[in-house]
Write a protein that holds these residues in place. Structure first.
Motif, PDB file in Angstrom:
ATOM      1  N   SER A  62     122.281  60.040  42.017  1.00 49.64           N
ATOM      2  CA  SER A  62     123.144  58.935  41.972  1.00 49.64           C
ATOM      3  C   SER A  62     122.712  57.519  42.088  1.00 49.64           C
ATOM      4  N   GLY A  63     123.307  56.687  40.946  1.00 49.25           N
ATOM      5  CA  GLY A  63     122.842  55.553  41.142  1.00 49.25           C
ATOM      6  C   GLY A  63     123.922  54.704  40.236  1.00 49.25           C
ATOM      7  N   ASN A  64     123.352  53.432  39.789  1.00 49.05           N
ATOM      8  CA  ASN A  64     124.126  52.321  39.192  1.00 49.05           C
ATOM      9  C   ASN A  64     123.543  51.837  38.041  1.00 49.05           C
ATOM     10  N   LEU A  65     123.979  51.832  36.968  1.00 50.95           N
ATOM     11  CA  LEU A  65     123.632  51.104  35.638  1.00 50.95           C
ATOM     12  C   LEU A  65     124.320  49.656  35.320  1.00 50.95           C
ATOM     13  N   THR A  66     123.382  48.700  34.609  1.00 51.53           N
ATOM     14  CA  THR A  66     124.147  47.614  34.277  1.00 51.53           C
ATOM     15  C   THR A  66     123.413  47.191  33.022  1.00 51.53           C
ATOM     16  N   ARG A  67     124.745  47.064  32.003  1.00 48.75           N
ATOM     17  CA  ARG A  67     124.420  46.799  30.613  1.00 48.75           C
ATOM     18  C   ARG A  67     124.369  45.327  30.276  1.00 48.75           C
ATOM     19  N   SER A  68     123.487  44.788  29.337  1.00 44.90           N
ATOM     20  CA  SER A  68     123.500  43.391  29.045  1.00 44.90           C
ATOM     21  C   SER A  68     123.522  43.394  27.597  1.00 44.90           C
ATOM     22  N   GLY A  69     123.563  42.434  26.893  1.00 41.42           N
ATOM     23  CA  GLY A  69     123.542  42.301  25.369  1.00 41.42           C
ATOM     24  C   GLY A  69     124.622  42.782  24.567  1.00 41.42           C
ATOM     25  N   GLU A  70     124.557  42.661  23.272  1.00 37.22           N
ATOM     26  CA  GLU A  70     125.540  43.131  22.205  1.00 37.22           C
ATOM     27  C   GLU A  70     125.018  43.783  21.308  1.00 37.22           C
ATOM     28  N   GLY A  71     125.739  44.292  20.484  1.00 38.56           N
ATOM     29  CA  GLY A  71     125.448  44.924  18.921  1.00 38.56           C
ATOM     30  C   GLY A  71     124.358  45.905  19.293  1.00 38.56           C
ATOM     31  N   ASP A  72     123.313  45.510  18.589  1.00 35.17           N
ATOM     32  CA  ASP A  72     122.039  46.514  18.382  1.00 35.17           C
ATOM     33  C   ASP A  72     121.141  45.840  19.314  1.00 35.17           C
ATOM     34  N   ASN A 113     132.497  48.761  30.166  1.00 40.10           N
ATOM     35  CA  ASN A 113     131.555  48.354  29.111  1.00 40.10           C
ATOM     36  C   ASN A 113     130.040  48.635  29.334  1.00 40.10           C
ATOM     37  N   GLY A 114     129.690  49.840  29.838  1.00 39.05           N
ATOM     38  CA  GLY A 114     128.675  50.318  29.755  1.00 39.05           C
ATOM     39  C   GLY A 114     127.855  50.213  31.201  1.00 39.05           C
ATOM     40  N   SER A 115     128.348  49.474  32.049  1.00 33.02           N
ATOM     41  CA  SER A 115     128.139  49.468  33.390  1.00 33.02           C
ATOM     42  C   SER A 115     128.850  50.009  34.386  1.00 33.02           C
ATOM     43  N   GLY A 116     128.126  50.738  35.441  1.00 29.68           N
ATOM     44  CA  GLY A 116     128.839  51.429  36.421  1.00 29.68           C
ATOM     45  C   GLY A 116     127.869  52.387  36.929  1.00 29.68           C
ATOM     46  N   ARG A 117     128.700  53.448  37.522  1.00 36.10           N
ATOM     47  CA  ARG A 117     128.120  54.608  38.337  1.00 36.10           C
ATOM     48  C   ARG A 117     127.724  55.732  37.494  1.00 36.10           C
ATOM     49  N   VAL A 118     126.499  56.574  37.881  1.00 38.19           N
ATOM     50  CA  VAL A 118     126.117  57.590  37.371  1.00 38.19           C
ATOM     51  C   VAL A 118     125.677  58.497  38.599  1.00 38.19           C
ATOM     52  N   TRP A 119     125.841  59.897  38.306  1.00 38.43           N
ATOM     53  CA  TRP A 119     125.625  60.757  39.394  1.00 38.43           C
ATOM     54  C   TRP A 119     125.463  62.157  38.368  1.00 38.43           C
ATOM     55  N   GLY A 120     124.893  63.188  39.070  1.00 36.61           N
ATOM     56  CA  GLY A 120     124.797  64.268  38.371  1.00 36.61           C
ATOM     57  C   GLY A 120     123.572  65.212  38.998  1.00 36.61           C
ATOM     58  N   TYR A 121     123.374  66.465  38.292  1.00 40.58           N
ATOM     59  CA  TYR A 121     122.254  67.419  38.723  1.00 40.58           C
ATOM     60  C   TYR A 121     121.094  67.657  37.838  1.00 40.58           C
ATOM     61  N   GLY A 122     120.094  67.959  38.143  1.00 40.03           N
ATOM     62  CA  GLY A 122     118.982  68.144  37.211  1.00 40.03           C
ATOM     63  C   GLY A 122     118.320  69.587  37.553  1.00 40.03           C
ATOM     64  N   VAL A 123     117.804  69.932  36.497  1.00 44.91           N
ATOM     65  CA  VAL A 123     116.993  71.255  36.813  1.00 44.91           C
ATOM     66  C   VAL A 123     115.520  70.991  35.795  1.00 44.91           C
ATOM     67  N   GLN A 124     114.636  70.844  36.561  1.00 40.74           N
ATOM     68  CA  GLN A 124     113.189  70.503  36.029  1.00 40.74           C
ATOM     69  C   GLN A 124     112.655  72.057  35.958  1.00 40.74           C
ATOM     70  N   THR A 125     111.986  72.303  34.746  1.00 38.61           N
ATOM     71  CA  THR A 125     111.238  73.423  34.496  1.00 38.61           C
ATOM     72  C   THR A 125     110.043  73.155  34.238  1.00 38.61           C
ATOM     73  N   LEU A 126     109.057  73.612  35.307  1.00 38.99           N
ATOM     74  CA  LEU A 126     107.512  73.261  34.968  1.00 38.99           C
ATOM     75  C   LEU A 126     106.863  74.249  34.032  1.00 38.99           C
ATOM     76  N   LYS A 127     105.680  73.920  33.533  1.00 37.80           N
ATOM     77  CA  LYS A 127     104.951  74.629  32.689  1.00 37.80           C
ATOM     78  C   LYS A 127     104.758  76.163  33.110  1.00 37.80           C
ATOM     79  N   SER A 128     104.589  76.254  34.598  1.00 38.47           N
ATOM     80  CA  SER A 128     104.410  77.483  35.090  1.00 38.47           C
ATOM     81  C   SER A 128     105.716  78.269  35.124  1.00 38.47           C
ATOM     82  N   GLY A 129     106.825  77.888  34.631  1.00 38.68           N
ATOM     83  CA  GLY A 129     108.247  78.524  34.587  1.00 38.68           C
ATOM     84  C   GLY A 129     108.874  78.395  35.825  1.00 38.68           C
ATOM     85  N   ASP A 130     108.439  77.596  37.206  1.00 37.08           N
ATOM     86  CA  ASP A 130     109.065  77.423  38.070  1.00 37.08           C
ATOM     87  C   ASP A 130     109.938  76.202  37.967  1.00 37.08           C
TER      88      ASP A 130
END
Length: 166
Positions: free
Chosen positions: A109-119, A85-102
């Motif tokens: 990794s982390g955890n998310l907790t969702r609350s509320g309904e609809g919009d 129901n939208g709450s749980g574990r997340v994990w993954g990888y990222g590539v940050q490209t700086l303005k220099s091109g580096d």
């Protein structure tokens, strides 16, 4: 003939200077990722209980920071999730490209907790980030830090604080 003690002191001084000269720069970076568009998402129902899904997504974020090298960076994230129901574990990888091109490579990794309904829902989360490499000036970068996420129907952000050495 040189005095042996003078030679030893000179060698120690040269070695110390070399260590100082080649020591990596250390600093703390604070930045915010504004969540960008999801480029691809796959969601699979687990079917062991109502609302349980696993999935993967690719997203393109934009970084803002008071550090001029990191401000305006593009951040490509490839993440996995295991949610009920939208709450749980997340994990993954990222590539940050700086303005220099580096580029800077990270995993999270982390955890998310969702609350509320609809919009009227909100998802809050927190976790850890590990910086494990890069290109150019940041080829030998390493570090770690934390993130706090705030996601709602209008979008999302992740506030990050990392300690890096390169």
């Amino acid at each position: 003939m040189f005095d042996r003690n003078v030679i030893i002191i000179a060698l120690v001084a040269i070695f110390t200077l070399a260590q100082t000269t080649y020591a990596g720069e250390k600093k703390t970076i604070n930045y915010v990722n504004k969540f960008g568009p999801v480029q691809e998402r796959i969601i699979l129902p687990v079917a062991d209980r109502e609302g349980h899904v696993i999935g993967a997504q690719m997203r393109q974020d934009r970084t803002s920071s008071s550090d001029s090298e990191w401000d305006g960076a593009s951040f490509s994230l490839n993440g996995l999730f295991d949610w009920v129901n939208g709450s749980g574990r997340v994990w993954g990888y990222g590539v940050q490209t700086l303005k220099s091109g580096d580029k800077i490579f990270s995993k999270y990794s982390g955890n998310l907790t969702r609350s509320g309904e609809g919009d009227q829902w909100q998802t809050l989360g927190e976790g850890t980030t590990e910086i494990y490499g890069g290109t150019g000036k940041f080829a030998n970068i390493k570090g770690s830090g934390t993130f706090k996420a705030d996601i709602n129907p209008g979008g999302g952000t992740a506030t990050n604080v990392i300690e890096i050495e390169y």
